[in-house]
Design an enzyme around this catalytic site. Sequence first.
Site, PDB file in Angstrom:
ATOM      1  N   HIS A 166       9.227  48.252  25.450  1.00 61.77           N
ATOM      2  CA  HIS A 166       9.418  49.603  26.262  1.00 61.77           C
ATOM      3  C   HIS A 166       9.622  50.468  27.296  1.00 61.77           C
ATOM      4  O   HIS A 166       8.243  50.131  27.130  1.00 61.77           O
ATOM      5  CB  HIS A 166       9.633  50.623  24.912  1.00 61.77           C
ATOM      6  CG  HIS A 166      10.300  50.390  23.410  1.00 61.77           C
ATOM      7  ND1 HIS A 166      10.188  50.599  22.514  1.00 61.77           N
ATOM      8  CD2 HIS A 166      11.851  49.882  23.485  1.00 61.77           C
ATOM      9  CE1 HIS A 166      11.611  50.252  21.942  1.00 61.77           C
ATOM     10  NE2 HIS A 166      12.394  49.974  22.692  1.00 61.77           N
ATOM     11  N   CYS A 260       6.293  57.296  21.202  1.00 64.44           N
ATOM     12  CA  CYS A 260       7.427  56.592  20.735  1.00 64.44           C
ATOM     13  C   CYS A 260       7.211  57.455  19.500  1.00 64.44           C
ATOM     14  O   CYS A 260       8.563  57.519  18.686  1.00 64.44           O
ATOM     15  CB  CYS A 260       7.146  55.565  20.023  1.00 64.44           C
ATOM     16  SG  CYS A 260       6.299  54.082  21.436  1.00 64.44           S
TER      17      CYS A 260
HETATM   18  N1  ARG Z   1       8.211  48.714  16.082  1.00 67.16           N
HETATM   19  C1  ARG Z   1       8.573  49.728  16.494  1.00 67.16           C
HETATM   20  C2  ARG Z   1       9.961  48.072  17.321  1.00 67.16           C
HETATM   21  O1  ARG Z   1       9.125  47.786  18.270  1.00 67.16           O
HETATM   22  C3  ARG Z   1       8.557  49.976  17.684  1.00 67.16           C
HETATM   23  C4  ARG Z   1       8.861  50.824  18.957  1.00 67.16           C
HETATM   24  C5  ARG Z   1       8.416  51.915  19.862  1.00 67.16           C
HETATM   25  N2  ARG Z   1       8.868  52.912  19.909  1.00 67.16           N
HETATM   26  C6  ARG Z   1       8.594  52.911  21.363  1.00 67.16           C
HETATM   27  N3  ARG Z   1       9.135  53.965  21.872  1.00 67.16           N
HETATM   28  N4  ARG Z   1       8.046  52.477  22.193  1.00 67.16           N
HETATM   29  O2  ARG Z   1      10.755  48.855  18.276  1.00 67.16           O
END
Ligand code: ARG
Length: 277
Positions: A166, A260
């Site tokens: 992300h 996050c």
């Molecule tokens: N386990 C989640 C996923 O893989 C973690 C999300 C983390 N969020 C972020 N905005 N980076 O989607």
Amino acid sequence: MDQAAWILMCPPDFFGIEYEINPWMNRRRDADRTMAVRQWESLRALLEAAGAEVACLRPAPGLPDLVFTANAALIHRDLAVLSRFHHPERQGEELLCRRWFAEQGFRIHDLKARGSFEGAGDALFCGDTLFAGYRIRSDVRTHQEIGEMLGCRVVPLELVQTRYYHLDTCFCPLAPGSAVYHPEAFDDYGRRALRHWIPDLIAVDEDEASRFACNAVVLGKTVVTGTGCPDLHRQLLDRGFTPRETPLDEFIKAGGSAKCLTLRLDGEDAASWKVGY
Ligand code: ARG
């Protein structure tokens, strides 16, 4: 900050490592729920002490990643561009988020473009420009639609490392013209585009990037990260910011940290449409 920053969070009552959708997750290394609750509460307390008002999404069984509210939507003033999750494991979150934003009086935008979009996890304003991470979780076509709708410049950034899946895992706007980034998470074009549009860039090395140094929450001059990012904190201090840290390693097991776990509902401080209004 004149008015309290308004932040959405979701308590980790049902948080855990129940599936593997990014390289950080391993079902054999589950999170310690008690510890996760403690870490989440400390983060919340730190944000409130820095002047934020926290709203909470109700946790739901079977949706362990709902805690990562950054992925609920992209917010622009009173508009919520709802996410369309890439992995089926998270798609159950969509309806709960839709209901919450509608109840709070946000206008809702349902993307027409094909492909997935994971909200503020992959789309972050710095100044008047929307920086948009694509390839792993969000589709460029969705970013184009958002740029046309909001009438803003969109700088697409390809995410080239699956560990930084992300945009908010490797890039964090601090103020218009200023941001933190992990250069190796981008290709040459991406690095050049970032340097072109953002004159003051703080580079984070692999060591601190892997402790999610870039996944910071910015509240005016206060910047909150997980623990173990002394080099970034030093650079922030030099620029007049007040860095704060709190342990969040239970959440790193799921591939997320401070940023996050939050969604800024009244617009990030680094967005110029926010600064002026
Ligand atoms: N386990 C989640 C996923 O893989 C973690 C999300 C983390 N969020 C972020 N905005 N980076 O989607």
